[in-house]
Design a protein around this motif. Structure first.
Motif, PDB file in Angstrom:
ATOM      1  N   UNK A   1       0.852  -1.189   0.000  1.00  0.00           N
ATOM      2  CA  UNK A   1       0.000   0.000   0.000  1.00  0.00           C
ATOM      3  C   UNK A   1       0.883   1.232   0.000  1.00  0.00           C
ATOM      4  N   UNK A   2       0.550   2.196  -0.862  1.00  0.00           N
ATOM      5  CA  UNK A   2       1.286   3.455  -0.932  1.00  0.00           C
ATOM      6  C   UNK A   2       0.321   4.597  -0.629  1.00  0.00           C
ATOM      7  N   UNK A   3       0.719   5.502   0.250  1.00  0.00           N
ATOM      8  CA  UNK A   3      -0.007   6.744   0.482  1.00  0.00           C
ATOM      9  C   UNK A   3       0.854   7.875  -0.049  1.00  0.00           C
ATOM     10  N   UNK A   4       0.383   8.527  -1.094  1.00  0.00           N
ATOM     11  CA  UNK A   4       1.126   9.639  -1.679  1.00  0.00           C
ATOM     12  C   UNK A   4       0.488  10.955  -1.242  1.00  0.00           C
ATOM     13  N   UNK A   5       1.334  11.961  -0.945  1.00  0.00           N
ATOM     14  CA  UNK A   5       0.855  13.272  -0.486  1.00  0.00           C
ATOM     15  C   UNK A   5      -0.090  13.104   0.699  1.00  0.00           C
ATOM     16  N   UNK A   6       0.371  12.353   1.700  1.00  0.00           N
ATOM     17  CA  UNK A   6      -0.485  12.042   2.846  1.00  0.00           C
ATOM     18  C   UNK A   6      -0.915  13.299   3.586  1.00  0.00           C
ATOM     19  N   UNK A   7      -0.041  14.295   3.678  1.00  0.00           N
ATOM     20  CA  UNK A   7      -0.423  15.513   4.389  1.00  0.00           C
ATOM     21  C   UNK A   7      -1.512  16.271   3.642  1.00  0.00           C
ATOM     22  N   UNK A   8      -1.506  16.202   2.316  1.00  0.00           N
ATOM     23  CA  UNK A   8      -2.571  16.856   1.555  1.00  0.00           C
ATOM     24  C   UNK A   8      -3.889  16.123   1.760  1.00  0.00           C
ATOM     25  N   UNK A   9      -3.849  14.798   1.895  1.00  0.00           N
ATOM     26  CA  UNK A   9      -5.065  14.056   2.216  1.00  0.00           C
ATOM     27  C   UNK A   9      -5.619  14.521   3.557  1.00  0.00           C
ATOM     28  N   UNK A  10      -4.715  14.791   4.497  1.00  0.00           N
ATOM     29  CA  UNK A  10      -5.159  15.298   5.792  1.00  0.00           C
ATOM     30  C   UNK A  10      -5.800  16.672   5.648  1.00  0.00           C
ATOM     31  N   UNK A  11      -5.181  17.536   4.854  1.00  0.00           N
ATOM     32  CA  UNK A  11      -5.731  18.872   4.632  1.00  0.00           C
ATOM     33  C   UNK A  11      -7.136  18.805   4.043  1.00  0.00           C
ATOM     34  N   UNK A  12      -7.391  17.818   3.202  1.00  0.00           N
ATOM     35  CA  UNK A  12      -8.685  17.685   2.534  1.00  0.00           C
ATOM     36  C   UNK A  12      -9.704  16.892   3.358  1.00  0.00           C
ATOM     37  N   UNK A  13      -9.296  16.425   4.536  1.00  0.00           N
ATOM     38  CA  UNK A  13     -10.216  15.719   5.423  1.00  0.00           C
ATOM     39  C   UNK A  13     -10.420  14.257   5.094  1.00  0.00           C
ATOM     40  N   UNK A  14      -9.463  13.653   4.373  1.00  0.00           N
ATOM     41  CA  UNK A  14      -9.621  12.268   3.929  1.00  0.00           C
ATOM     42  C   UNK A  14      -9.113  11.222   4.934  1.00  0.00           C
ATOM     43  N   UNK A  15      -8.442  11.657   5.996  1.00  0.00           N
ATOM     44  CA  UNK A  15      -7.773  10.667   6.850  1.00  0.00           C
ATOM     45  C   UNK A  15      -8.716   9.633   7.462  1.00  0.00           C
ATOM     46  N   UNK A  16      -9.920   9.978   7.915  1.00  0.00           N
ATOM     47  CA  UNK A  16     -10.806   8.919   8.426  1.00  0.00           C
ATOM     48  C   UNK A  16     -11.102   7.843   7.374  1.00  0.00           C
ATOM     49  N   UNK A  17     -11.337   8.257   6.136  1.00  0.00           N
ATOM     50  CA  UNK A  17     -11.587   7.280   5.063  1.00  0.00           C
ATOM     51  C   UNK A  17     -10.328   6.470   4.768  1.00  0.00           C
ATOM     52  N   UNK A  18      -9.177   7.131   4.735  1.00  0.00           N
ATOM     53  CA  UNK A  18      -7.911   6.427   4.507  1.00  0.00           C
ATOM     54  C   UNK A  18      -7.686   5.386   5.588  1.00  0.00           C
ATOM     55  N   UNK A  19      -7.976   5.750   6.820  1.00  0.00           N
ATOM     56  CA  UNK A  19      -7.773   4.805   7.920  1.00  0.00           C
ATOM     57  C   UNK A  19      -8.671   3.585   7.752  1.00  0.00           C
ATOM     58  N   UNK A  20      -9.926   3.805   7.382  1.00  0.00           N
ATOM     59  CA  UNK A  20     -10.841   2.663   7.183  1.00  0.00           C
ATOM     60  C   UNK A  20     -10.361   1.760   6.052  1.00  0.00           C
ATOM     61  N   UNK A  21      -9.833   2.346   4.990  1.00  0.00           N
ATOM     62  CA  UNK A  21      -9.327   1.537   3.879  1.00  0.00           C
ATOM     63  C   UNK A  21      -8.095   0.740   4.299  1.00  0.00           C
ATOM     64  N   UNK A  22      -7.173   1.385   5.018  1.00  0.00           N
ATOM     65  CA  UNK A  22      -5.965   0.681   5.447  1.00  0.00           C
ATOM     66  C   UNK A  22      -6.303  -0.474   6.384  1.00  0.00           C
ATOM     67  N   UNK A  23      -7.328  -0.310   7.181  1.00  0.00           N
ATOM     68  CA  UNK A  23      -7.718  -1.383   8.099  1.00  0.00           C
ATOM     69  C   UNK A  23      -8.218  -2.623   7.366  1.00  0.00           C
ATOM     70  N   UNK A  24      -8.575  -2.455   6.078  1.00  0.00           N
ATOM     71  CA  UNK A  24      -9.048  -3.592   5.293  1.00  0.00           C
ATOM     72  C   UNK A  24      -7.918  -4.276   4.521  1.00  0.00           C
ATOM     73  N   UNK A  25      -6.705  -3.738   4.593  1.00  0.00           N
ATOM     74  CA  UNK A  25      -5.552  -4.375   3.951  1.00  0.00           C
ATOM     75  C   UNK A  25      -4.901  -5.333   4.944  1.00  0.00           C
ATOM     76  N   UNK A  26      -4.180  -6.340   4.475  1.00  0.00           N
ATOM     77  CA  UNK A  26      -3.554  -7.308   5.382  1.00  0.00           C
ATOM     78  C   UNK A  26      -2.592  -6.650   6.364  1.00  0.00           C
ATOM     79  N   UNK A  27      -2.593  -7.118   7.578  1.00  0.00           N
ATOM     80  CA  UNK A  27      -1.781  -6.510   8.634  1.00  0.00           C
ATOM     81  C   UNK A  27      -0.296  -6.656   8.354  1.00  0.00           C
TER      82      UNK A  27
END
Length: 467
Positions: free
Chosen positions: A172-198
Motif C-alpha cells: 500500500x502506498x499513500x502519496x501526499x499524505x499531508x494533503x489528504x489530511x488537509x482535505x479531510x480524507x484521513x478517516x476514510x484512509x484509515x478505514x481503507x488501510x484497516x481492510x488491507x492485510x496486517x
C-alpha cells in the motif's frame, strides 16, 4: 480495527549522491531500466536513491521530501518490481497493490507514469476516482487488476458496494499524505488501510508529518525506515522569488504582460470563482489560458490539464487543486495572483516550477492592503523575495518573463445563459466545438473591471479553493 503498530523509526543518511548511481545499482530490473532510459530517465534523484533499496527489500518506508523531488518513481518502481518478483493470477476485484492519492489529477498522473513500466512487466493498472461514471471502474475491477491507483472517497464506495476487496493487497502506498489530511480524507484512509492485510508492506510519502499524518504512521507502518531528502519547507536554490507591489487597478495589466510571454505559466487564485473569471478575462485579452478548479467536471479538468501539458495553451489558471503533485514539464513561471492563505501553500504552489533541477521564477502580486500579509507569508516560508513597486510596461516584467508577447484576443459573449453555464460545468464544448482556450472564454459571466478580476473577497485565512 488493525492493531496499533510500533513507530520505531530508523533515520537514514540520504545525503549520498545519486549522480554516480544507476537504477540497476539500486536493484531495479533491466526490463524497467530500459523503459526508463527510453524516456530519458537514466539517473535516480536523491529520494529515489534513498528509498528504493529499503522499499525493494520489503521494508516499510516513510519518505519525506519537497514537492518535485521525484517521489512518484520512487514508489512506482518499488511496487512494480516487487509484484513482478512474485507473479500471481489476477482475481476479480482484489488488487495486489494499492496507491492512494488525494486528487483525481494526481491519481491520473501516477497511472500515466506507471503505465509503460507496468506494460513491460505485463501488469495491469487502473485508476478509480470520482467525477466520472462508476460503471467502467466496476468492469475494470471485475476483470482483475494488479495495481489500483485510487482516490479514497470513490474507492470506499466500491468497497462498500462489494466491487472491490483489499484483503489481497501486498503493498500500500499513500502519496501526499499531508494533503489528504488537509482535505479531510484521513478517516476514510484509515478505514481503507484497516481492510488491507496486517503484514502488508506500507510506503508513505508526505511533505510533513502534521495534521494527523503521524497517527497513520504510528498505526499502520511497522518499524519504518525514514528518508528525508530536502526539507519540505526549504526553497529550491534554482527558484527565484519576486513580489511585485502594484496598484489594484494595475494588477490585471501586469498579469497579462507576464502570462503573454512564451513558455508555460501557472497562475494561482484563492477561489474557484476567481480562477473562472480570471481565465475568461485573460482569454479575452488574447492570452492562451485554461482553468483548473473543483467546479469543473472531470472531463473538463482532464481536457484543460492536457491542453496545458501538450502546449496547446500556455497559461493554466488554478486554485490550490494544482498546488500538489501536478507535474508539468518546463513551467517557467508561477504567479500568485492571489497570495495564498498560508506559507505551506505558497511553497507547494511555487513548486510547480524549478522541478527536476530546472530553474524557475515565482512572482507574487501584492497591493498596498496585502503588504503585511505577504511579508508574514514570505517570512514563514523562509524565502528571500525581491520586492519591486512597478506599473504596467516596466522593464522588469520582461526580465521575469522574457520573450516576445503573443496575444490573440477572442470575442467574449455578452452573457452566459443557464443552458450555457450548465454545459460548461459538464465540460461540454457545445455544438461549435472550438479550442480549449476558446471554450474557457465562455465559461463565466462578463468580466468585471478592477479588483474583481482576482479573488477580491479572499482574505488572510480564507478557505482555499476547492478540489
Amino acid at each position: 480495527m488493525a492493531a496499533r503498530r510500533p513507530h520505531k523509526t530508523t533515520p537514514s543518511n540520504s545525503s549520498t549522491s545519486s549522480n554516480s548511481l544507476t537504477f540497476a545499482d539500486l536493484g531495479v530490473p533491466g526490463v524497467l531500466t530500459r523503459v526508463l532510459a527510453a524516456t530519458g530517465v537514466d539517473r535516480p534523484f536523491p529520494i529515489q536513491a534513498a528509498t528504493l533499496p529499503d522499499a525493494l527489500a520489503g521494508r516499510d518506508v516513510l519518505g519525506r521530501g519537497r514537492t518535485g523531488s521525484g517521489k512518484t518513481y520512487a514508489f512506482v518502481l518499488a511496487v512494480l518490481t516487487r509484484l513482478a518478483a512474485g507473479p500471481a493470477p489476477r482475481r476479480t476485484g482484489r488488487p495486489r497493490a494499492l496507491i492512494l492519492a488525494p486528487t483525481r489529477e494526481l491519481a491520473a498522473q501516477i497511472d500515466a507514469v506507471m503505465a509503460p513500466l507496468a506494460q513491460a512487466l505485463k501488469l495491469r493498472t487502473m485508476t478509480v476516482f470520482g467525477g466520472v461514471a462508476a460503471g467502467p471502474q466496476v468492469a475494470g475491477l471485475r476483470a482483475g487488476v494488479d495495481v489500483l491507483v485510487a482516490c479514497p472517497g470513490r474507492l470506499a464506495d466500491h468497497v462498500e458496494a462489494g466491487h472491490a476487496r483489499l484483503d489481497a493487497v501486498e503493498i500500500t502506498v499513500l502519496d501526499e499524505a499531508d494533503h489528504m489530511a488537509d482535505l479531510g480524507f484521513l478517516p476514510t484512509v484509515r478505514r481503507l488501510l484497516e481492510k488491507t492485510p496486517r503484514g502488508g508492506q506500507r510506503l508513505l510519502f508526505s511533505a510533513t508529518l502534521d495534521a494527523g499524518v503521524d497517527v497513520l504512521v504510528r498505526q499502520f507502518l511497522t518499524d519504518p525506515v525514514v528518508h528525508s531528502v530536502d526539507s519540505t519547507l526549504s526553497p529550491v536554490a534554482a527558484m527565484t522569488h519576486h513580489v511585485l507591489h502594484v496598484h489594484v487597478e494595475d494588477r490585471f495589466a501586469v498579469l497579462v504582460e507576464l502570462a503573454a510571454a512564451p513558455g508555460r505559466t501557472v497562475v494561482f487564485t484563492r477561489t474557484k470563482r476567481g480562477a473562472k473569471t480570471l481565465t475568461r478575462r485573460l482569454v479575452a485579452a488574447g492570452v492562451s489560458a485554461v482553468e483548473l478548479h473543483g467546479n469543473l467536471a472531470q472531463a473538463a479538468r482532464t481536457r484543460n490539464l492536457r491542453a496545458f501539458s501538450d502546449g496547446d495553451v500556455r497559461t493554466l489558471v488554478a486554485t490550490d487543486i494544482a498546488a500538489r503533485g501536478i507535474d508539468v514539464e518546463d513551467v517557467a513561471l508561477v504567479v500568485h495572483a492571489d497570495p495564498p492563505a498560508e506559507h505551506k501553500a505558497y511553497l507547494h504552489r511555487s513548486g510547480r516550477t524549478a522541478r527536476a533541477g530546472a530553474a524557475g521564477t515565482v512572482v507574487t502580486l501584492m497591493t498596498d492592503g496585502q503588504a503585511p500579509e505577504v511579508r508574514e507569508l514570505t517570512r514563514k516560508a523562509g524565502i528571500s523575495a525581491t520586492t519591486t513597486r512597478l506599473r504596467p510596461g516596466d522593464a522588469l516584467l520582461r526580465t521575469l518573463a522574457p520573450g516576445e508577447r503573443t496575444m490573440v484576443p477572442q470575442p467574449a459573449p455578452e452573457s452566459a445563459g443557464p443552458r450555457h453555464e450548465a454545459q460548461a460545468v459538464r465540460g461540454g464544448r457545445g455544438r461549435g466545438g472550438g479550442t480549449p482556450a476558446q471554450a474557457a472564454s465562455t465559461r463565466s459571466a462578463p468580466a468585471r473591471s478592477g479588483a474583481a478580476v482576482f479573488s477580491a473577497r479572499a482574505r488572510p485565512g480564507a478557505r482555499r479553493g476547492g478540489r
